[in-house]
Each structure stands twice: as C-alpha cells, then as structure tokens.
Design a protein around this motif. Structure first.
Motif, mmCIF file in Angstrom:
data_model
loop_
_atom_site.group_PDB
_atom_site.id
_atom_site.type_symbol
_atom_site.label_atom_id
_atom_site.label_comp_id
_atom_site.label_asym_id
_atom_site.label_seq_id
_atom_site.Cartn_x
_atom_site.Cartn_y
_atom_site.Cartn_z
ATOM 1 N N PHE A 4 -37.897 -39.445 -35.792
ATOM 2 C CA PHE A 4 -36.736 -38.798 -36.196
ATOM 3 C C PHE A 4 -36.762 -37.002 -36.700
ATOM 4 O O PHE A 4 -37.779 -37.150 -36.993
ATOM 5 C CB PHE A 4 -35.957 -39.522 -37.683
ATOM 6 C CG PHE A 4 -36.354 -41.266 -37.666
ATOM 7 C CD1 PHE A 4 -34.886 -41.090 -37.399
ATOM 8 C CD2 PHE A 4 -36.873 -41.960 -37.675
ATOM 9 C CE1 PHE A 4 -34.210 -42.558 -37.714
ATOM 10 C CE2 PHE A 4 -36.721 -43.396 -37.308
ATOM 11 C CZ PHE A 4 -35.298 -43.324 -37.270
ATOM 12 N N ILE A 5 -35.620 -36.551 -35.974
ATOM 13 C CA ILE A 5 -35.846 -35.122 -36.464
ATOM 14 C C ILE A 5 -35.145 -34.393 -37.538
ATOM 15 O O ILE A 5 -34.099 -35.117 -38.072
ATOM 16 C CB ILE A 5 -35.514 -34.589 -35.231
ATOM 17 C CG1 ILE A 5 -35.651 -33.058 -34.963
ATOM 18 C CG2 ILE A 5 -33.613 -34.258 -35.427
ATOM 19 C CD1 ILE A 5 -35.532 -31.817 -34.192
ATOM 20 N N TYR A 6 -35.631 -33.864 -38.116
ATOM 21 C CA TYR A 6 -35.284 -33.608 -39.289
ATOM 22 C C TYR A 6 -34.718 -31.994 -38.874
ATOM 23 O O TYR A 6 -35.886 -30.945 -38.287
ATOM 24 C CB TYR A 6 -36.362 -33.371 -40.904
ATOM 25 C CG TYR A 6 -36.905 -34.083 -41.222
ATOM 26 C CD1 TYR A 6 -35.793 -35.803 -41.396
ATOM 27 C CD2 TYR A 6 -37.967 -34.058 -42.361
ATOM 28 C CE1 TYR A 6 -37.078 -36.612 -41.899
ATOM 29 C CE2 TYR A 6 -38.237 -35.635 -42.672
ATOM 30 C CZ TYR A 6 -37.821 -36.659 -42.320
ATOM 31 O OH TYR A 6 -38.165 -38.256 -43.306
ATOM 32 N N VAL A 7 -33.651 -31.593 -38.789
ATOM 33 C CA VAL A 7 -33.150 -30.363 -39.326
ATOM 34 C C VAL A 7 -32.360 -29.657 -40.546
ATOM 35 O O VAL A 7 -31.723 -30.191 -41.082
ATOM 36 C CB VAL A 7 -31.637 -30.361 -37.408
ATOM 37 C CG1 VAL A 7 -30.996 -28.810 -37.485
ATOM 38 C CG2 VAL A 7 -32.699 -31.073 -36.405
ATOM 39 N N TYR A 8 -33.179 -28.563 -40.825
ATOM 40 C CA TYR A 8 -32.983 -27.863 -41.893
ATOM 41 C C TYR A 8 -32.001 -26.807 -41.381
ATOM 42 O O TYR A 8 -32.032 -26.216 -40.887
ATOM 43 C CB TYR A 8 -34.122 -27.565 -41.852
ATOM 44 C CG TYR A 8 -35.930 -27.980 -42.642
ATOM 45 C CD1 TYR A 8 -35.673 -29.418 -43.298
ATOM 46 C CD2 TYR A 8 -36.834 -27.860 -41.205
ATOM 47 C CE1 TYR A 8 -36.736 -29.772 -43.325
ATOM 48 C CE2 TYR A 8 -37.626 -28.200 -42.011
ATOM 49 C CZ TYR A 8 -37.603 -29.871 -42.295
ATOM 50 O OH TYR A 8 -39.159 -30.889 -42.803
ATOM 51 N N HIS A 9 -31.183 -26.743 -42.486
ATOM 52 C CA HIS A 9 -30.006 -25.790 -42.395
ATOM 53 C C HIS A 9 -29.774 -24.637 -43.688
ATOM 54 O O HIS A 9 -30.375 -26.028 -45.084
ATOM 55 C CB HIS A 9 -29.062 -27.213 -42.268
ATOM 56 C CG HIS A 9 -28.695 -27.316 -41.347
ATOM 57 N ND1 HIS A 9 -27.536 -26.652 -40.370
ATOM 58 C CD2 HIS A 9 -29.075 -28.505 -40.521
ATOM 59 C CE1 HIS A 9 -28.128 -27.568 -39.164
ATOM 60 N NE2 HIS A 9 -28.321 -28.677 -39.366
ATOM 61 N N GLY A 10 -30.140 -23.793 -44.041
ATOM 62 C CA GLY A 10 -29.782 -22.801 -45.196
ATOM 63 C C GLY A 10 -30.700 -22.547 -45.369
ATOM 64 O O GLY A 10 -32.432 -22.539 -44.979
ATOM 65 N N GLY A 11 -31.065 -22.429 -46.592
ATOM 66 C CA GLY A 11 -32.884 -22.039 -47.400
ATOM 67 C C GLY A 11 -32.413 -20.979 -47.300
ATOM 68 O O GLY A 11 -31.606 -19.906 -46.796
ATOM 69 N N GLY A 12 -33.677 -19.919 -47.704
ATOM 70 C CA GLY A 12 -33.651 -19.072 -47.892
ATOM 71 C C GLY A 12 -34.884 -17.706 -47.661
ATOM 72 O O GLY A 12 -35.915 -19.479 -47.891
ATOM 73 N N PRO A 87 -39.081 -29.745 -49.592
ATOM 74 C CA PRO A 87 -38.791 -28.330 -50.727
ATOM 75 C C PRO A 87 -37.638 -27.384 -50.630
ATOM 76 O O PRO A 87 -37.762 -26.628 -51.403
ATOM 77 C CB PRO A 87 -39.572 -27.845 -50.232
ATOM 78 C CG PRO A 87 -41.141 -28.778 -49.430
ATOM 79 C CD PRO A 87 -40.211 -29.805 -49.299
ATOM 80 N N ILE A 88 -36.632 -27.575 -49.238
ATOM 81 C CA ILE A 88 -35.513 -26.682 -48.835
ATOM 82 C C ILE A 88 -34.484 -26.504 -49.730
ATOM 83 O O ILE A 88 -33.727 -26.355 -50.103
ATOM 84 C CB ILE A 88 -35.320 -26.515 -47.347
ATOM 85 C CG1 ILE A 88 -34.548 -25.327 -46.760
ATOM 86 C CG2 ILE A 88 -33.992 -28.413 -47.442
ATOM 87 C CD1 ILE A 88 -34.342 -25.130 -45.344
ATOM 88 N N PHE A 89 -34.341 -27.585 -50.698
ATOM 89 C CA PHE A 89 -33.397 -28.275 -51.768
ATOM 90 C C PHE A 89 -33.735 -27.425 -52.387
ATOM 91 O O PHE A 89 -32.812 -26.610 -52.922
ATOM 92 C CB PHE A 89 -33.565 -30.468 -52.155
ATOM 93 C CG PHE A 89 -33.267 -30.598 -50.994
ATOM 94 C CD1 PHE A 89 -32.213 -30.780 -50.247
ATOM 95 C CD2 PHE A 89 -34.602 -31.736 -51.272
ATOM 96 C CE1 PHE A 89 -32.170 -31.230 -49.327
ATOM 97 C CE2 PHE A 89 -34.092 -32.376 -50.013
ATOM 98 C CZ PHE A 89 -32.957 -32.406 -48.909
ATOM 99 N N ALA A 90 -34.735 -26.656 -52.174
ATOM 100 C CA ALA A 90 -34.769 -25.813 -54.457
ATOM 101 C C ALA A 90 -34.240 -24.378 -53.853
ATOM 102 O O ALA A 90 -34.575 -23.838 -55.076
ATOM 103 C CB ALA A 90 -36.899 -25.014 -54.324
ATOM 104 N N SER A 91 -33.659 -24.055 -52.621
ATOM 105 C CA SER A 91 -33.619 -23.138 -52.469
ATOM 106 C C SER A 91 -32.034 -23.369 -51.763
ATOM 107 O O SER A 91 -31.783 -22.262 -51.140
ATOM 108 C CB SER A 91 -34.538 -22.104 -51.271
ATOM 109 O OG SER A 91 -34.847 -23.082 -49.637
ATOM 110 N N GLY A 92 -31.588 -24.250 -51.925
ATOM 111 C CA GLY A 92 -30.325 -24.939 -51.552
ATOM 112 C C GLY A 92 -30.027 -24.933 -50.176
ATOM 113 O O GLY A 92 -28.602 -25.368 -49.728
ATOM 114 N N GLY A 93 -30.801 -25.395 -49.611
ATOM 115 C CA GLY A 93 -30.496 -25.828 -48.022
ATOM 116 C C GLY A 93 -30.201 -27.587 -47.988
ATOM 117 O O GLY A 93 -29.993 -28.095 -49.291
#
Length: 103
Positions: A4-12, A87-93
C-alpha cells in the motif's frame, strides 16, 4: 501480503531547526513502530506540477502531494490502521491510502 502506498497531503515545513528535529524524531519513531511493514520509507516531495491533455499547471492541483511511503499489510483496513499514528496529522495534513497493485 499486499503493498500500500501512503500519499501524504498538506502538513507544513518546520520553521526552526528545533522544530525540525522534533518533527523528524516523530516521523522516525512512527516508522520504527511500523517495523518490517515498511517496504520503502519514501521521502517528502518538492513543488509539483499537474500535467493534463490541456497543458501543465503549477502547484500540484487542489490537494498537492507532500510525500509518500510504501508499506505492506494484510489488507487496506490494516494499512489504514497503521496510518492512524502518522505525524502529519499534528500539522493538519492527511494520508491517502491506496493498494499498489502488482501487474
């Protein structure tokens, strides 16, 4: 096991070196917890462009990619459960999860 691929969107991007160290430590901790499930730890990505039949657009569209990781899991539900600690959730991603189909 499927991949499975995790594609990250957003964050900072971190604004200070100290914040960068904290963010990197969070990512490394999460990835260590995934252990052997990680096939390719991936990378963050830079600026993107969207190519269509009509031309090339800057900015990566409405939801640009900020990085990726490739994991193995029994099914998409298991892959989504593993992504919940990202951890991307911590920056709104967000994390998009999709099966990487073998051809």
């Amino acid at each position: 096991m499927a991949k499975f691929i995790y594609v990250y969107h957003g964050g900072g991007r971190p604004e200070t070196p100290e914040e960068g160290e904290r963010v990197m430590a969070a990512w490394m901790n999460w990835m260590q917890n995934l252990g052997d499930a990680i096939v390719d730890g991936g990378n963050p990505v830079g600026m993107s462009k969207t190519v269509t039949a009509g031309g090339v657009e800057d900015g990566g569209g409405s939801n640009p990619v900020s990085g990726y990781t490739l994991v193995k899991a029994t099914d998409i539900d298991a892959a989504c459960a593993m992504a919940k600690g990202c951890p991307i959730f911590a920056s709104g991603g967000s994390v998009e999860v999709a099966e990487a189909m073998d051809m």
